[in-house]
Design a protein around this motif. Structure first.
Motif, PDB file in Angstrom:
ATOM      1  N   UNK A  75      -5.069  11.216  -3.039  1.00 46.58           N
ATOM      2  CA  UNK A  75      -5.500  10.415  -1.778  1.00 46.58           C
ATOM      3  C   UNK A  75      -4.886   9.407  -1.406  1.00 46.58           C
ATOM      4  N   UNK A  76      -4.552   9.678   0.004  1.00 48.39           N
ATOM      5  CA  UNK A  76      -4.312   8.808   1.170  1.00 48.39           C
ATOM      6  C   UNK A  76      -5.053   8.523   2.283  1.00 48.39           C
ATOM      7  N   UNK A  77      -5.447   7.462   2.411  1.00 46.30           N
ATOM      8  CA  UNK A  77      -6.795   7.242   3.815  1.00 46.30           C
ATOM      9  C   UNK A  77      -6.057   6.649   4.724  1.00 46.30           C
ATOM     10  N   UNK A  78      -5.985   6.387   5.895  1.00 49.08           N
ATOM     11  CA  UNK A  78      -5.493   5.777   6.752  1.00 49.08           C
ATOM     12  C   UNK A  78      -5.287   5.980   8.382  1.00 49.08           C
TER      13      UNK A  78
ATOM     14  N   UNK B 231      -1.160   4.434  12.953  1.00 49.05           N
ATOM     15  CA  UNK B 231      -0.335   2.985  13.062  1.00 49.05           C
ATOM     16  C   UNK B 231      -0.118   2.737  11.823  1.00 49.05           C
ATOM     17  N   UNK B 232      -0.672   3.167  10.556  1.00 49.27           N
ATOM     18  CA  UNK B 232      -0.728   2.909   9.640  1.00 49.27           C
ATOM     19  C   UNK B 232       0.760   3.214   8.486  1.00 49.27           C
ATOM     20  N   UNK B 233       1.452   4.581   9.315  1.00 42.95           N
ATOM     21  CA  UNK B 233       2.667   4.565   8.144  1.00 42.95           C
ATOM     22  C   UNK B 233       3.085   5.910   7.621  1.00 42.95           C
ATOM     23  N   UNK B 234       1.247   6.027   7.744  1.00 42.85           N
ATOM     24  CA  UNK B 234       1.014   7.742   7.294  1.00 42.85           C
ATOM     25  C   UNK B 234       2.097   8.653   6.361  1.00 42.85           C
ATOM     26  N   UNK B 235       2.968   8.934   8.577  1.00 42.19           N
ATOM     27  CA  UNK B 235       4.839  10.070   7.936  1.00 42.19           C
ATOM     28  C   UNK B 235       5.527   8.855   7.375  1.00 42.19           C
ATOM     29  N   UNK B 236       5.668   7.615   7.379  1.00 41.80           N
ATOM     30  CA  UNK B 236       6.527   7.557   6.892  1.00 41.80           C
ATOM     31  C   UNK B 236       6.024   7.204   5.175  1.00 41.80           C
ATOM     32  N   UNK B 237       5.256   7.503   4.634  1.00 44.09           N
ATOM     33  CA  UNK B 237       4.473   7.418   3.456  1.00 44.09           C
ATOM     34  C   UNK B 237       5.112   8.278   3.015  1.00 44.09           C
ATOM     35  N   UNK B 238       4.332   9.553   3.110  1.00 46.48           N
ATOM     36  CA  UNK B 238       4.628  11.183   3.194  1.00 46.48           C
ATOM     37  C   UNK B 238       6.593  11.616   3.126  1.00 46.48           C
TER      38      UNK B 238
ATOM     39  N   UNK C 268       0.864  -0.402  -0.289  1.00 42.64           N
ATOM     40  CA  UNK C 268       0.041   0.025   0.079  1.00 42.64           C
ATOM     41  C   UNK C 268       0.969   1.674   0.076  1.00 42.64           C
ATOM     42  N   UNK C 269       1.514   1.303   0.696  1.00 40.24           N
ATOM     43  CA  UNK C 269       2.340   2.410   0.685  1.00 40.24           C
ATOM     44  C   UNK C 269       4.081   2.385  -0.515  1.00 40.24           C
ATOM     45  N   UNK C 270       3.587   1.429  -0.454  1.00 43.41           N
ATOM     46  CA  UNK C 270       4.333   1.988  -2.763  1.00 43.41           C
ATOM     47  C   UNK C 270       3.641   2.509  -3.192  1.00 43.41           C
ATOM     48  N   UNK C 271       2.493   1.468  -3.725  1.00 35.51           N
ATOM     49  CA  UNK C 271       1.671   2.115  -4.413  1.00 35.51           C
ATOM     50  C   UNK C 271       1.584   4.124  -4.587  1.00 35.51           C
ATOM     51  N   UNK C 272       1.096   3.968  -3.239  1.00 36.14           N
ATOM     52  CA  UNK C 272       1.335   5.411  -2.892  1.00 36.14           C
ATOM     53  C   UNK C 272       3.007   6.461  -3.298  1.00 36.14           C
TER      54      UNK C 272
ATOM     55  N   UNK D 129      -6.544   7.094  -4.803  1.00 32.69           N
ATOM     56  CA  UNK D 129      -6.419   7.176  -3.952  1.00 32.69           C
ATOM     57  C   UNK D 129      -5.987   5.340  -4.036  1.00 32.69           C
ATOM     58  N   UNK D 130      -4.990   5.598  -2.624  1.00 34.02           N
ATOM     59  CA  UNK D 130      -4.634   4.868  -1.686  1.00 34.02           C
ATOM     60  C   UNK D 130      -5.185   4.457  -0.464  1.00 34.02           C
ATOM     61  N   UNK D 131      -5.469   3.429   0.617  1.00 31.44           N
ATOM     62  CA  UNK D 131      -6.143   3.262   1.470  1.00 31.44           C
ATOM     63  C   UNK D 131      -4.864   2.504   1.994  1.00 31.44           C
ATOM     64  N   UNK D 132      -4.144   3.024   3.708  1.00 28.13           N
ATOM     65  CA  UNK D 132      -3.516   2.580   4.391  1.00 28.13           C
ATOM     66  C   UNK D 132      -4.318   1.928   5.115  1.00 28.13           C
ATOM     67  N   UNK D 133      -4.099   0.243   5.184  1.00 33.98           N
ATOM     68  CA  UNK D 133      -4.591  -0.822   5.735  1.00 33.98           C
ATOM     69  C   UNK D 133      -3.446  -1.260   7.206  1.00 33.98           C
ATOM     70  N   UNK D 134      -2.464  -1.500   7.306  1.00 39.66           N
ATOM     71  CA  UNK D 134      -1.470  -2.801   8.064  1.00 39.66           C
ATOM     72  C   UNK D 134      -1.132  -1.749   8.363  1.00 39.66           C
ATOM     73  N   UNK D 135      -1.442  -1.423  10.007  1.00 39.47           N
ATOM     74  CA  UNK D 135      -1.164  -1.169  11.378  1.00 39.47           C
ATOM     75  C   UNK D 135       0.131  -1.681  11.789  1.00 39.47           C
ATOM     76  N   UNK D 136       1.429  -0.657  11.910  1.00 36.93           N
ATOM     77  CA  UNK D 136       2.758  -0.784  12.460  1.00 36.93           C
ATOM     78  C   UNK D 136       2.443  -0.579  13.602  1.00 36.93           C
ATOM     79  N   UNK D 137       1.958  -0.251  14.642  1.00 37.10           N
ATOM     80  CA  UNK D 137       1.550  -0.290  15.854  1.00 37.10           C
ATOM     81  C   UNK D 137       0.879  -0.941  16.494  1.00 37.10           C
TER      82      UNK D 137
END
Length: 568
Positions: A155-158, A161-168, A140-144, A307-315
């Motif tokens: 559009x990135x939704x998450x 703890x789904x890694x939004x900042x890392x993706x940014x 998901x992050x790779x696609x974003x 649109x990309x939805x980040x679903x995997x929770x890292x924390x």
């Protein structure tokens, strides 16, 4: 009793609106059904809803006439109030709305659709897919991140703890690798969210090459109001004076209302790449028009490719993660049942206490917290001169102490769903400060957290910024950490220059959006047993709102959440 505040709806305003329409746009056929329609639309607008969906919504006020909605739609058709481009009301598909808000919303959606179909941008260099991408990004992050190569709108939704900042960070890094001269900005709706985003970015840049790390380290995260140079007349940055940006990332989109989104789009050139990030399950904005929820629900098909939805929770936050998902997906009734099954020692705990006073568990924590902040503020004053009305802190020892103080603010958070009433923010501070509460900031203890209640761009302050009381008497100052063009700055400001200061040992859940803390204490003044599945649409609406409210509160906690409800 409901936590939801219906006081924003004014029947007198609705009645005045109806009378004005009768005078300004006389209906072809007058009918009392028309007044019901005006009441419904005004009530929806007071709750931040720009339209009323006839297929899913039910009137949440008492109507004068039976037969909703067919009889009312017939009256509307006969009145002429939904006919023609100048009619005051629009019936579009199954939605009723005021023409003004329908037009405003359609302009925003149309602008975003246009941006989503634009291929021209400032990223001209070609990069291989694997270039500088860390191996630990999920699909998901790779696609974003790779979407920045070809999409002008993303559009990135998450959730938490789904890694939004890392993706940014990786997304901006890739953009800079393609064009080192790229003019980039990062923004958020509130000062708190902008500052936290900037701090998170700085923590995530260690693996980048030196040039990209330097650029990201110097990247200023401004509030949207500061970015657009807001003033009493509106925004200085607009269609005639656009921002000189090639890429803009906006975080915490759930807090952006329609007016702010419209202003932002007008200030951006059509070729500026726009990345919008947020969690659609968070609370809607205080202002009208929850544009993020609209984009991810009603208009999701228009932006499927963008649109990309980040679903995997890292924390993995144990019971916190489990219980917040139950609440989000199943509501408060199921949430209350699942709490009883949590094991002893879980990082979510439920407590019962008298609603007429601060629970002793919280009071002891607050007293210890206040004592430590007071000690640090006294140490800070010993190191730092406070002669100027506004000064940037540069002394290394003072900065060390201030960093410790702001770190403490990220360790402890008390949340209330409302401002007034028992277990409201005002009640909490009155119990805590006693008579000093009414005397204002000059009477509050050293180290006490305070909040700026208005945007003051001349001071670098935004509504919602949290500071700390420093010094006594004429040397009293408020210590703030401000996001500016030089990065994060620590400033001392004379309280007389700040138009609105509020105590902030406890916050409303709305004001806490964009922040996190290790330990969060929530004062919930309604017994959880009161929320039961029912067929009453008004109660369903209230439960839905309060589910979102409680979900937002729980997702502020990193390590442990303590939920307090009244004694049965």
């Amino acid at each position: 009793m409901s936590i939801y505040d219906f006081n924003s709806y004014s029947p007198r305003l609705a009645s005045a609106t109806y009378k004005s329409l009768l005078n300004c746009v006389p209906p072809t056929e007058k009918s009392s059904y028309l007044q019901d329609v005006v009441d419904v639309l005004m009530h929806s607008l007071s709750n931040g809803q720009l339209f009323f969906d006839l297929t899913t919504d039910s009137p949440r006020i008492e109507l004068r006439n039976a037969g909703w909605p067919n009889a009312h739609l017939n009256a509307l058709a006969s009145s002429g109030w939904v006919n023609g481009s100048l009619s005051p009301i629009v019936l579009h598909k199954s939605r009723l709305s005021w023409r003004r808000w329908h037009r405003e919303l359609q302009l925003v959606v149309d602008d975003l659709i246009q941006r989503s179909s634009t291929s021209e941008n400032f990223l001209t260099e070609s990069l291989p897919v694997e270039c500088d991408l860390p191996s630990d990004l999920n699909q998901e992050q790779l696609r974003a991140v790779l979407a920045i190569d070809k999409h002008n709108l993303l559009l990135i939704s998450g959730g938490p703890g789904t890694g939004k900042t890392t993706t940014i960070v990786q997304l901006i890094s890739r953009a800079l690798a393609k064009n080192p001269d790229l003019r980039v900005a990062v923004s958020a709706p509130t000062g708190k969210a902008a500052r936290r985003l900037q701090e998170s970015i700085q923590k995530n840049i260690n693996k980048l090459d030196s040039l990209q790390k330097k650029k990201l380290d110097q990247l200023a995260c401004l509030t949207l109001h500061r970015l657009l140079e807001a003033n009493k007349a509106g925004f200085r940055r607009n269609r005639e004076n656009q921002l000189t940006l090639d890429l803009l990332v906006v975080d915490e989109m759930s807090m952006v209302d329609l007016k702010l989104m419209r202003g932002l789009l007008e200030a951006l050139s059509p070729n500026c790449q726009l990345v919008l990030v947020g969690d659609p399950d968070q609370l809607p904005p205080v202002g009208s028009g929850s544009i993020w929820q609209i984009l991810w629900s009603e208009n999701s098909a228009d932006f499927a490719e963008n649109s990309v939805s980040l679903c995997h929770v890292y924390r993995n936050k144990g019971a916190l993660d489990f219980i917040s998902r139950v609440l989000r997906d199943q509501g408060i009734s199921s949430f209350e049942k699942k709490i009883k099954d949590l094991p002893v020692g879980a990082n979510f705990s439920l407590h019962h206490s008298s609603i007429r006073k601060i629970p002793s568990t919280i009071r002891s924590q607050v007293d210890a917290f206040s004592q430590r902040l007071s000690e640090l503020s006294i140490s800070f004053v010993a190191q730092q001169s406070t002669e100027n009305s506004r000064s940037i802190v540069r002394c290394a020892q003072s900065l060390f102490i201030s960093d410790h103080m702001f770190s403490l603010l990220e360790a402890f958070l008390v949340l209330c769903p409302r401002r007034r009433g028992l277990w409201g923010v005002d009640h909490f501070h009155q119990e805590l400060l006693g008579k000093k509460f009414e005397l204002g900031v000059m009477a509050w203890p050293q180290g006490f957290p305070v909040m700026c209640g208005e945007n003051q761009s001349e001071l670098g302050l935004a509504n919602g910024d949290i500071g700390l009381v420093i010094g006594e008497g004429k040397r009293r100052r408020i210590l703030f950490r401000i996001s500016g063009e030089e990065g994060l700055l620590t400033c001392l400001i004379n309280p007389s220059r700040i138009r609105c200061l509020e105590p902030a040992m406890a916050l409303t859940i709305h004001k806490s959006q964009g922040s996190e803390a290790k330990d969060v204490f929530v004062l919930w003044p309604e017994p959880l047993q009161n929320y039961k599945a029912n067929s009453n649409q008004l109660l369903e609406f209230i439960d839905s709102y309060e589910t979102r409210l409680l979900y937002t509160a729980i997702t502020r906690a990193c390590d442990h959440l303590y939920l307090f409800t009244p004694i049965k």
